[in-house]
Design a protein around this motif. Structure first.
Motif, PDB file in Angstrom:
ATOM      1  N   TYR A  59       0.789  -1.221   0.000  1.00 32.77           N
ATOM      2  CA  TYR A  59       0.000   0.000   0.000  1.00 32.77           C
ATOM      3  C   TYR A  59       0.827   1.279   0.000  1.00 32.77           C
ATOM      4  CZ  TYR A  59      -3.671  -3.293   1.200  1.00 32.77           C
ATOM      5  OH  TYR A  59      -4.534  -4.348   1.186  1.00 32.77           O
ATOM      6  N   SER A  60       2.117   1.186   0.340  1.00 29.07           N
ATOM      7  CA  SER A  60       2.901   2.420   0.437  1.00 29.07           C
ATOM      8  C   SER A  60       4.396   2.139   0.367  1.00 29.07           C
ATOM      9  CB  SER A  60       2.596   3.143   1.754  1.00 29.07           C
ATOM     10  OG  SER A  60       3.030   2.359   2.849  1.00 29.07           O
ATOM     11  N   ILE A  61       5.144   3.207   0.105  1.00 24.33           N
ATOM     12  CA  ILE A  61       6.602   3.176   0.257  1.00 24.33           C
ATOM     13  C   ILE A  61       6.923   4.119   1.405  1.00 24.33           C
ATOM     14  CG2 ILE A  61       7.158   2.560  -2.114  1.00 24.33           C
ATOM     15  CD1 ILE A  61       7.549   5.483  -2.754  1.00 24.33           C
ATOM     16  N   LYS A  68       4.516   7.424   1.277  1.00 26.03           N
ATOM     17  CA  LYS A  68       3.667   7.816   0.153  1.00 26.03           C
ATOM     18  C   LYS A  68       2.844   6.603  -0.254  1.00 26.03           C
ATOM     19  CE  LYS A  68       3.813   9.458  -4.635  1.00 26.03           C
ATOM     20  NZ  LYS A  68       4.699   9.824  -5.777  1.00 26.03           N
ATOM     21  N   ARG A  69       1.552   6.810  -0.383  1.00 28.54           N
ATOM     22  CA  ARG A  69       0.684   5.704  -0.762  1.00 28.54           C
ATOM     23  C   ARG A  69       0.907   5.340  -2.223  1.00 28.54           C
ATOM     24  NH1 ARG A  69      -2.789   5.079   3.485  1.00 28.54           N
ATOM     25  NH2 ARG A  69      -3.213   6.973   4.716  1.00 28.54           N
ATOM     26  N   THR A  70       0.945   4.042  -2.511  1.00 29.32           N
ATOM     27  CA  THR A  70       1.094   3.570  -3.886  1.00 29.32           C
ATOM     28  C   THR A  70      -0.282   3.440  -4.522  1.00 29.32           C
ATOM     29  OG1 THR A  70       1.072   1.275  -3.121  1.00 29.32           O
ATOM     30  CG2 THR A  70       3.220   2.330  -3.334  1.00 29.32           C
ATOM     31  N   GLU A  71      -0.319   3.153  -5.839  1.00 27.61           N
ATOM     32  CA  GLU A  71      -1.591   3.057  -6.554  1.00 27.61           C
ATOM     33  C   GLU A  71      -2.468   1.952  -5.986  1.00 27.61           C
ATOM     34  OE1 GLU A  71      -0.898   2.672 -10.685  1.00 27.61           O
ATOM     35  OE2 GLU A  71       0.055   4.628 -10.907  1.00 27.61           O
ATOM     36  N   ALA A  72      -1.827   0.852  -5.560  1.00 21.94           N
ATOM     37  CA  ALA A  72      -2.606  -0.264  -5.022  1.00 21.94           C
ATOM     38  C   ALA A  72      -3.313   0.128  -3.735  1.00 21.94           C
ATOM     39  CB  ALA A  72      -1.701  -1.470  -4.767  1.00 21.94           C
ATOM     40  N   GLY A  73      -2.692   1.027  -2.985  1.00 21.55           N
ATOM     41  CA  GLY A  73      -3.285   1.411  -1.707  1.00 21.55           C
ATOM     42  C   GLY A  73      -3.916   2.787  -1.726  1.00 21.55           C
ATOM     43  N   ALA A  74      -3.928   3.446  -2.905  1.00 23.67           N
ATOM     44  CA  ALA A  74      -4.469   4.794  -2.959  1.00 23.67           C
ATOM     45  C   ALA A  74      -5.979   4.808  -2.778  1.00 23.67           C
ATOM     46  CB  ALA A  74      -4.100   5.446  -4.298  1.00 23.67           C
ATOM     47  N   SER A  75      -6.632   3.796  -3.300  1.00 22.63           N
ATOM     48  CA  SER A  75      -8.086   3.726  -3.184  1.00 22.63           C
ATOM     49  C   SER A  75      -8.467   2.882  -1.995  1.00 22.63           C
ATOM     50  CB  SER A  75      -8.683   3.123  -4.465  1.00 22.63           C
ATOM     51  OG  SER A  75     -10.076   2.973  -4.328  1.00 22.63           O
ATOM     52  N   THR A  76      -9.331   3.375  -1.177  1.00 21.70           N
ATOM     53  CA  THR A  76      -9.743   2.653   0.017  1.00 21.70           C
ATOM     54  C   THR A  76     -10.957   1.768  -0.238  1.00 21.70           C
ATOM     55  OG1 THR A  76     -11.107   4.521   0.691  1.00 21.70           O
ATOM     56  CG2 THR A  76      -8.865   4.444   1.536  1.00 21.70           C
TER      57      THR A  76
END
Length: 281
Positions: A108-110, A220-228
């Motif tokens: 979900y993030s780096i 920083k949230r990644t694309e996989a974790g950007a949407s809740t």
């Protein structure tokens, strides 16, 4: 022999008094030695620090408090590189030390974690600089620990121990017997070990007071974790996948215990045959 040493201690104390030595450290040492003489226990140096109290006179020498300050920060950023550069620039600007630098990544993030040692007087300015552009902190913990009393007490004990060390060095020059010299040397060794230990504690406190520790974690949230939110189709797919994984795990578990299953089946067949024969009779 100990009576002789006790007498030497007393004489050394009286001689020092005649020479006009009236400092607080010598008074503390004299009190310790004087109490030991009636009991013929001249070698009570290891317990000398029990008689040392900071007191108002000693504390007055340290009008400024000794404060250990630490901070723990965590926040989200939209640009990892820009945030890293901001922190690194602040480290150089305020003469700080970068102790640890760790990067990580999950689904979900780096994230990145930095541990910085900053001169205490620049603590607030450093935090203000790196906080610019941060929308909000997920965690912001700033702690202050007052170690003034502990600092003063430790320093006073060191001074008292050094006074006793000087007393024993004076005694060793007056000792006549080898046994007396060996006893004094043993006590000197013990006193010096205690001095070194206390000096180590004092250096540690000085370092913690002079340099504050700041832990900075940003991500920083990644694309996989950007949407809740997760679509209904994705939920069905995840459920089917989980069910298949569970079935596979059960199958593998059965393979591990197949000998036990075989024994159970054979025992069940034999028991059933025996039970039928009893019914037929």
């Amino acid at each position: 022999m100990k009576n002789t040493i006790a007498t030497l201690v007393l004489l050394a104390g009286l001689a020092s008094c005649k020479e006009g030595v009236k400092s607080e450290e010598f008074d503390a040492a004299d009190a310790t030695v004087t109490e030991a003489v009636p009991e013929a226990k001249a070698f009570m140096a290891p317990d000398a620090d029990k008689n040392v109290q900071p007191g108002n006179a000693i504390a007055a020498a340290y009008p400024s408090q000794k404060i250990i300050r630490n901070a723990d920060l965590r926040f989200e950023t939209g640009d990892m590189d820009a945030t890293t550069k901001t922190i690194q620039d602040a480290v150089k600007k305020y003469g700080a030390q970068l102790q640890h630098d760790t990067e990580g990544k999950d689904d979900y993030s780096i994230n990145r974690t930095l541990t910085v040692r900053i001169p205490a007087q620049k603590f607030d300015a450093f935090i203000n600089d790196i906080s610019k552009g941060v929308a909000y902190f997920e965690r912001k913990e700033i702690s202050s620990q007052d170690v003034t009393e502990q600092y003063v007490d430790t320093e006073a004990r060191i001074k008292a121990k050094k006074v006793l060390e000087a007393r024993y060095l004076e005694l060793i020059s007056k000792a006549k017997k080898v046994s007396e010299i060996l006893e004094i040397e043993r006590e000197l060794s013990s006193i010096r070990e205690e001095i070194e230990a206390k000096e180590g504690q004092l250096r540690y406190m000085q370092n913690r007071v002079a340099l504050s520790t700041i832990n900075i974690e940003f991500f920083k949230r990644t694309e996989a974790g950007a949407s809740t939110t997760v679509s209904y189709g994705d939920k069905i797919g995840n459920a089917l996948k989980s069910g298949f994984n569970l079935l596979s795990s059960l199958f593998l578990g059965v393979l591990y215990i197949w000998p036990l299953i075989l024994i159970f089946v054979i025992a069940f067949i034999l028991f059933r045959k025996k039970f039928r024969k009893k019914i037929q009779r």
